[in-house]
Structure formats: C-alpha cells, structure tokens
Design a protein around this motif. Structure first.
Motif, short mmCIF file in Angstrom:
data_model
loop_
_atom_site.label_atom_id
_atom_site.label_comp_id
_atom_site.label_asym_id
_atom_site.label_seq_id
_atom_site.Cartn_x
_atom_site.Cartn_y
_atom_site.Cartn_z
N GLU A 70 50.22 19.07 26.73
CA GLU A 70 49.41 20.58 25.24
C GLU A 70 50.63 19.66 23.97
N GLU A 71 50.85 19.16 24.16
CA GLU A 71 51.66 18.69 22.51
C GLU A 71 50.68 17.78 22.45
N ARG A 72 49.75 17.14 22.45
CA ARG A 72 48.36 16.34 22.44
C ARG A 72 47.59 17.74 21.88
N TRP A 73 47.29 18.11 22.82
CA TRP A 73 46.19 19.54 21.88
C TRP A 73 46.37 20.23 21.17
N ALA A 74 47.47 20.66 20.59
CA ALA A 74 48.73 21.83 20.14
C ALA A 74 48.38 21.12 18.48
N TYR A 75 48.46 19.13 18.72
CA TYR A 75 47.42 18.56 17.41
C TYR A 75 46.69 18.51 16.70
N ILE A 80 41.12 20.07 14.22
CA ILE A 80 40.18 20.01 14.17
C ILE A 80 39.91 21.72 13.52
N ARG A 81 40.74 22.26 14.09
CA ARG A 81 40.76 23.40 12.37
C ARG A 81 40.51 23.97 11.46
N LEU A 82 41.04 22.86 11.08
CA LEU A 82 41.02 22.47 9.31
C LEU A 82 40.48 22.52 9.15
N ASN A 83 40.02 21.23 9.61
CA ASN A 83 38.63 19.92 9.06
C ASN A 83 37.50 20.37 9.67
N ARG A 84 37.13 20.78 10.93
CA ARG A 84 35.80 21.25 10.73
C ARG A 84 35.77 22.20 10.84
N TYR A 85 36.55 23.27 11.21
CA TYR A 85 36.46 25.40 11.23
C TYR A 85 36.92 25.63 9.89
N ASP A 86 37.55 25.62 9.36
CA ASP A 86 38.27 26.25 8.57
C ASP A 86 37.93 25.84 7.00
N ALA A 87 37.57 23.88 6.98
CA ALA A 87 37.19 24.08 6.10
C ALA A 87 35.68 24.47 4.84
N TYR A 147 30.79 18.83 24.25
CA TYR A 147 30.73 20.31 24.86
C TYR A 147 31.29 20.81 23.00
N TYR A 148 30.69 21.95 22.75
CA TYR A 148 30.67 22.43 21.35
C TYR A 148 32.04 23.52 21.87
N ASN A 149 32.95 23.34 20.69
CA ASN A 149 34.14 23.46 20.80
C ASN A 149 34.95 24.49 20.07
N GLU A 150 34.50 25.55 19.45
CA GLU A 150 35.32 26.80 18.54
C GLU A 150 35.57 27.19 19.37
N PRO A 151 35.26 28.30 19.93
CA PRO A 151 35.96 29.41 20.57
C PRO A 151 37.50 28.38 21.32
N GLN A 152 37.53 27.24 22.00
CA GLN A 152 38.32 27.07 22.75
C GLN A 152 39.46 26.85 21.80
N VAL A 153 38.95 25.70 20.81
CA VAL A 153 40.09 25.10 19.81
C VAL A 153 40.62 26.02 18.59
N CYS A 154 39.83 27.45 18.46
CA CYS A 154 40.60 28.79 18.25
C CYS A 154 41.74 29.53 18.94
N GLU A 155 41.68 29.36 20.28
CA GLU A 155 41.82 29.41 21.21
C GLU A 155 43.53 28.83 21.39
N THR A 157 44.72 27.04 19.25
CA THR A 157 45.76 26.89 17.46
C THR A 157 46.37 28.25 17.46
N SER A 158 45.50 29.72 17.86
CA SER A 158 46.42 31.08 18.21
C SER A 158 47.17 31.00 18.43
N HIS A 159 47.34 30.11 20.26
CA HIS A 159 48.38 30.05 21.12
C HIS A 159 49.59 28.95 21.15
N THR A 160 49.74 28.51 19.79
CA THR A 160 50.28 27.40 20.36
C THR A 160 52.19 27.82 19.37
N GLU A 161 52.87 27.17 20.54
CA GLU A 161 53.75 27.65 20.30
C GLU A 161 54.81 26.35 19.59
#
Ligand SMILES: [Zn+2]
Length: 280
Positions: A70-75, A80-87, A147-155, A157-161
């Motif tokens: 759970e912690e590994r994937w939060a990081y 991934i979101r920052l460097n692959r999708y948001d940039a 496996y293309y991961n954009e939807p999973q990655v965004c889910e 990051t938005s549920h990271t607490e």
C-alpha cells in the motif's frame, strides 16, 4: 568567436553533412527539459513522503524498501503520474525533433517518461530500452504481457491518504495473482514484450545501415548509471567509423575515449540552449 560558438558551428556542420543520425537520450536529457528528479520539483510533489521516509530524490526513492504494498504503490503512483502522465511534452524534446526530422534518424533512450513520443517522435523511430512508466508487468515476469496503467495510477493517486493507497487498489497479476511492478529494468524480471523486440530489431537495422556512412551520434545526458546501453556503444561506434562524429552533451561527464577526441564535440553547457543553437 567564443569556444562555445566554435563548437556549435562544428556541431551544425556535422549535422548538416550527416546521412544518418542516432540520438541517445539519458536521464540528464529529461532533467535539462525541466523534469528534474530532485530539488524543488521533488520537494513540491513529495512533501508527505519526504517527511515520513526521509526520501532524498525520485531516483533513489525508486529503490526505497517500503514495508507494505500500500505504501510502495502510493509512492510509485505519484511518481508515475507526475513524470509520465501530468508532465506535458517539453520544449527541449520538441526542439530535438525539429533538429532531426529532416534526417534519417533513430532514437535510443533509457528514459521511461515517454517524452520522445509526447514531442511527436514517431513510434517506430524510438526504442525505449529500459521500459515505460505507463505499463505494468508481473513482478515475477510469469507472462510477458504489459498493461497500460493510466486509469489505475490516477485512481491510486486520488485515493492516497497518509502515504498509503487502499488495499483494494494494490495491483495484482491477472495470471499468477502475485505482485505487479512498473515495467522498468531494475532486476532480472524485466518483461520484454513483442513491441520491445520490434524496437530492438529496428535499432539494429538502423545501426547496420549506418556502416561506413557519415553518422552523427548525438548523446544527451547519459551518465554512468547504465553506461553499457548508450555511452560505451556510441564511443565504440564512433571509433569504428572514421566518418562518424560524436556530439556529447553532459554537464558532469563530458570526457570520453581519447582515440575519438578529434571527432567528439562535447558540451557541458545548458542543453536546452545548445539544442536551440544547433538548429539549422
Ligand atoms: Zn504473474
């Protein structure tokens, strides 16, 4: 004319004469494009992770021994979101494309951030040899599908607490049920799918067509993390072909093979500026 201007003129001349052009893009290229893995960009985006784990930068964080999935994937989801999708596509990569697009060229890169593709380089001219942040694989490589991961990655990051994702979002291999990993070469379980082998074949075809031709090897931001992939081969290729020129942009490690010195043009200056100055 300053020494810098002289080197720019030499580089422009070599590029205009070149029949073939091979780009090697390393981590320093994306750093120069503004996608730094340390400093302010790291601190702005990872404050809770820095406070909790004492992380120092995005490169070493990739090796941090997180205690739970759970912690590994939060990081990783945030990375991934920052460097692959948001940039967005960056100016430096776009300038590179306009520098080479009229040439017969190919790109070999260790970068997994998709910047060459975002800038408009055609899929068939880029070989991302070390993987792609945008793909997941089985962590034990039990099968070779990615496996293309954009939807999973965004889910994620938005549920990271509190630097954790919910257990239900931890990705699992659909075949063996084990852990998943980003598709990055970091151990012996790196998955090379059909697409990867196709890229390798195109790269080899390109190298074969360069034999004894006027070639420019344009090596950008390639250090010593994995020198056997771009740096040493480019030096060997330059050595083996007396019509070849090596243009190397490297802030920290400009020096290479002594034997190639006369046919090497090295830059330690700002890479984005250098690429702009080399435009025809
Ligand atoms: Zn598996």
């Amino acid at each position: 004319m300053s020494d810098y201007e002289k080197r720019i003129e030499r580089a422009k001349h070599a590029l205009s004469e070149a029949e073939y052009l091979l780009i090697g893009g390393g981590a320093g290229l994306s750093d120069a494009a503004g996608l730094s893995y340390s400093g302010k960009r790291f601190m702005d985006n990872f404050a809770p992770f820095i406070a909790k784990y004492g992380l120092r930068d995005m490169y070493s964080s990739g090796f941090y021994p997180f205690q739970t999935q759970e912690e590994r994937w939060a990081y990783w989801a945030r990375h991934i979101r920052l460097n692959r999708y948001d940039a967005p596509a960056t100016d430096l990569y776009k300038d590179l494309l306009s520098l080479v697009k009229r040439k017969r060229y190919f790109v070999l890169t260790t970068n997994a951030d998709h910047q060459f593709f975002k800038a408009g380089f055609p899929e068939e001219k880029v070989f991302a040899v070390q993987g792609d942040y945008g793909l997941f694989q089985c962590a034990r490589a039990c099968h070779d599908r990615l496996y293309y991961n954009e939807p999973q990655v965004c889910e994620m990051t938005s549920h990271t607490e509190d630097c954790r994702i919910p257990t239900g979002l931890v990705p699992k291999c659909p075949v063996c049920g084990g852990e998943m990993d980003p598709n990055l070469r970091k151990d012996n379980y790196f998955v090379q799918d059909e697409n990867w082998y196709e890229g390798e074949r195109r790269y080899e075809d390109f190298l074969n067509s360069c034999n004894d031709k006027k070639v420019v090897y344009l090596e950008l931001g390639v250090g010593f993390n994995t020198p056997g992939i771009i740096r040493y081969p480019f030096e060997r290729l330059t050595y083996a072909n007396r019509y070849a020129t090596l243009i190397r942009a490297n802030r920290d490690y400009p020096d290479g093979l002594k034997e190639n010195m006369e046919r090497t043009i090295a830059f330690t200056e700002d890479m984005a500026r250098m690429v702009r100055h080399m435009q025809p």
